[in-house]
Design an enzyme around this catalytic site. Structure first.
Site, PDB file in Angstrom:
ATOM      1  N   CYS A   1       5.184 -24.078 -42.690  1.00 39.79           N
ATOM      2  CA  CYS A   1       5.225 -24.600 -41.336  1.00 39.79           C
ATOM      3  C   CYS A   1       3.784 -24.846 -40.904  1.00 39.79           C
ATOM      4  O   CYS A   1       2.948 -25.179 -41.723  1.00 39.79           O
ATOM      5  CB  CYS A   1       5.968 -23.656 -40.393  1.00 39.79           C
ATOM      6  SG  CYS A   1       5.184 -22.046 -40.200  1.00 39.79           S
ATOM      7  N   ILE A   2       3.452 -24.640 -39.645  1.00 44.79           N
ATOM      8  CA  ILE A   2       2.112 -24.964 -39.173  1.00 44.79           C
ATOM      9  C   ILE A   2       1.064 -24.029 -39.763  1.00 44.79           C
ATOM     10  O   ILE A   2      -0.037 -24.456 -40.121  1.00 44.79           O
ATOM     11  CB  ILE A   2       2.059 -24.906 -37.633  1.00 44.79           C
ATOM     12  CG1 ILE A   2       2.919 -26.031 -37.045  1.00 44.79           C
ATOM     13  CG2 ILE A   2       0.636 -25.057 -37.129  1.00 44.79           C
ATOM     14  CD1 ILE A   2       2.949 -26.044 -35.547  1.00 44.79           C
TER      15      ILE A   2
END
EC number: 2.7.1.69
Length: 542
Positions: free
Chosen positions: A485-486
């Site tokens: 993810c981020i």
């Protein structure tokens, strides 16, 4: 009994993996939304009469055209948000042939809405009648008069298409129909299945929408405590990666608020805020209340609190270790203040003092409450200094942007003294306190194995040794699935016990989370995509 326990564990692991993956898929449209929000904010503010009257040179035709173009470009994500999610979810969940999955997501979304239109038309529903519009939630969706199911409908489409893609990606057909087999069959079956589901939506959506509205009103009746519980809940869910789902509900559905904005009925806190930016005039009460769930509430902790916690950790570190952790803390502060990414700082104390993280969650909630009570009106998604400038300062004093530095300063002091006291009182092993540097430069043990290997290999982002990280994870054979993810690697592994958390931290990881025996997250930071890509090249395909 043993088989039942093993089955439950596998089911739990599969559910975790699915929810983790679903939350991760939200990031692609949300990242676009954040960028488009900035474009819309700058364009709408610098082309508004309130700003151009004070800066007459902005009335020049060239400036006006540029800023109007920016505002229109910013509407891309806002206008087509549901279909973006319907495409992004199968794209993110698919492990192979991602392009076909995304294409099928669009096909399924269109087929569902066309089927809804068919049902309403066949039943003789007057699509222009106000009572029918209110009962069914009729709206224009991709040029089709359909029922606006918003984010929930898009998520449902995305999940169904993902399952169909997984099941029928390699579908074989009889020779006479072989042209329609394989990957070509995925959009075909998606259109058929979603068209059938579309016929059911008018039957269930009015009641379901009523339930959602009731939840939203219930939260609304809590007043400023609604944003408090939202802010606290987001932080508490962040370690397990499910905060994206909570946030999306408030941003894009009635749970976050609904009401008329510039003549159109809009649902979701972020949708309402962007709709307000696109038209002139002061915000109504519905827009103001909805914005309480957006970035203004984060700014107390993001711009003040967490930087204060970082300074406290620096001052509490052993003096000889401070140069070693300075870069770590500074990069974390920059990611938090400029990028709105808090995990590099939060995961420095989450594992050594979970109770302190719980206090942090309460303080974030109080930041939301304080902004709401004081009437701060700054929207968007990230709560960083860019949001403060674009959606606060540039929009004029009516946003009360000038209160944010004051609130942030108070939170900075609270976090600094709280963390400094807690670290020393309970001897918390925050960075710089868990180990001392080598005393003797001529130590016979020599350099650590990873340090010895790293110079011989190209490092990812100049810092991360992907080969050593993969080895610390347990090697390629231990990885079932790998994604990111981020800020974190998200993995399903054969055996979580083979993942060496201590070694991963020495290799630059901020934290390691083992959700169960097979689900692991490794918090890397903003460079996680590069690390994931490097590791993926070392994992055999299939």
């Amino acid at each position: 009994m043993l088989e039942s326990s093993e089955h439950m564990q596998k089911t739990k692991a599969a559910l975790w993996e699915f929810l983790q993956g679903l939350g991760k898929t939200f990031m692609l449209p949300v990242a676009l939304l954040a960028f488009c929000g900035i474009m819309l904010g700058i364009g709408s503010s610098l082309s508004s009469e309130a700003v151009t009257d004070g800066l007459p040179f902005l009335k020049a035709e060239g400036f006006h055209l540029v800023f109007t173009w920016m505002a229109n470009t910013g509407l891309v994500a806002f206008t087509f948000l549901p279909v973006l999610f319907a495409m992004a979810i199968p794209l993110g969940l698919a492990r192979e042939d991602k392009g076909v999955a995304a294409f099928s997501g669009f096909v399924g979304f269109a087929a569902m809405n066309l089927a809804v239109n068919f049902y309403l038309t066949a039943r003789g529903v007057d699509l222009e009648d106000e009572k029918a519009i209110e009962h069914y939630g009729i709206a224009d969706v991709l040029g089709v008069q359909s029922i606006d199911t918003g984010l929930l409908g898009a998520v449902a489409v995305g999940i169904v298409v993902s399952l169909l893609h997984q099941r029928f990606r390699t579908q074989r057909m009889p020779d006479a129909l072989a042209f329609f087999g394989g990957l070509r069959f995925v959009p075909i079956i998606s259109a058929l299945v979603l068209s059938v589901l579309g016929l059911l939506i008018p039957l269930v959506w009015p009641a379901f929408n009523g339930w959602i509205t009731a939840v939203g009103r219930g939260i609304g009746h809590t007043g400023v405590f609604g944003p408090f519980f939202f802010g606290m809940g987001e932080v508490l869910l962040r370690p397990i990666g499910l905060h994206h789902i909570l946030v999306a509900m408030f941003r894009f559905t009635d749970v976050g608020g609904s009401g008329a904005v510039c003549g159109d009925n809009v649902s979701g806190a972020l949708n309402m805020f962007y709709a307000h930016l696109d038209c002139a005039g002061a915000p109504n009460a519905a827009v103001t209340d909805a914005t309480h769930f957006l970035s203004q509430g984060k700014m107390a902790a993001y711009l003040g609190g967490l930087p204060g916690a970082a300074l406290a950790m620096y001052h509490c570190a052993n003096r000889r270790m401070r140069p070693e952790i300075k870069a770590l803390l500074v990069s974390g502060v920059v990611a938090c203040v400029v990028g709105g990414i808090t995990e590099p700082l939060e995961f420095l104390f989450l594992f050594v003092a979970p109770w302190l993280y719980a206090v942090h969650a309460v303080l974030v909630g109080l930041g939301f409450l304080t902004a709401a009570v004081l009437g701060v009106f700054i929207g968007n998604t990230d709560g960083n200094v860019i949001d403060w400038l674009v959606f606060g300062v540039l929009q004029g004093s009516s946003t009360k942007w000038y209160l944010v530095p004051v609130i942030a300063a108070v939170w900075f002091a609270v976090y600094y003294f709280l963390f400094r006291w807690a670290i020393r009182r309970f001897d918390l092993r925050t960075p710089g306190r868990d180990q001392e540097p080598e005393q003797d430069a001529g130590d016979e043990e020599g350099p650590a194995p990873d340090a010895e290997k790293a110079p011989a290999r190209e490092l990812v982002a100049g810092k991360y040794d992907a080969v050593a990280i993969l080895d610390a994870i347990g090697g390629a054979a231990n990885i079932r699935s790998l994604d990111n993810c981020i800020t974190r690697l998200r993995m399903t592994v054969e055996d979580a016990e083979l993942v060496d958390g201590a070694r991963l931290k020495k290799l630059g990881a901020v934290g390691v989370i083992k959700l169960d025996g097979h689900t692991v997250q490794v918090v890397i930071g903003p460079q996680v995509q590069s690390v994931k890509d490097a590791i993926a090249t070392m994992i055999p395909v299939g």
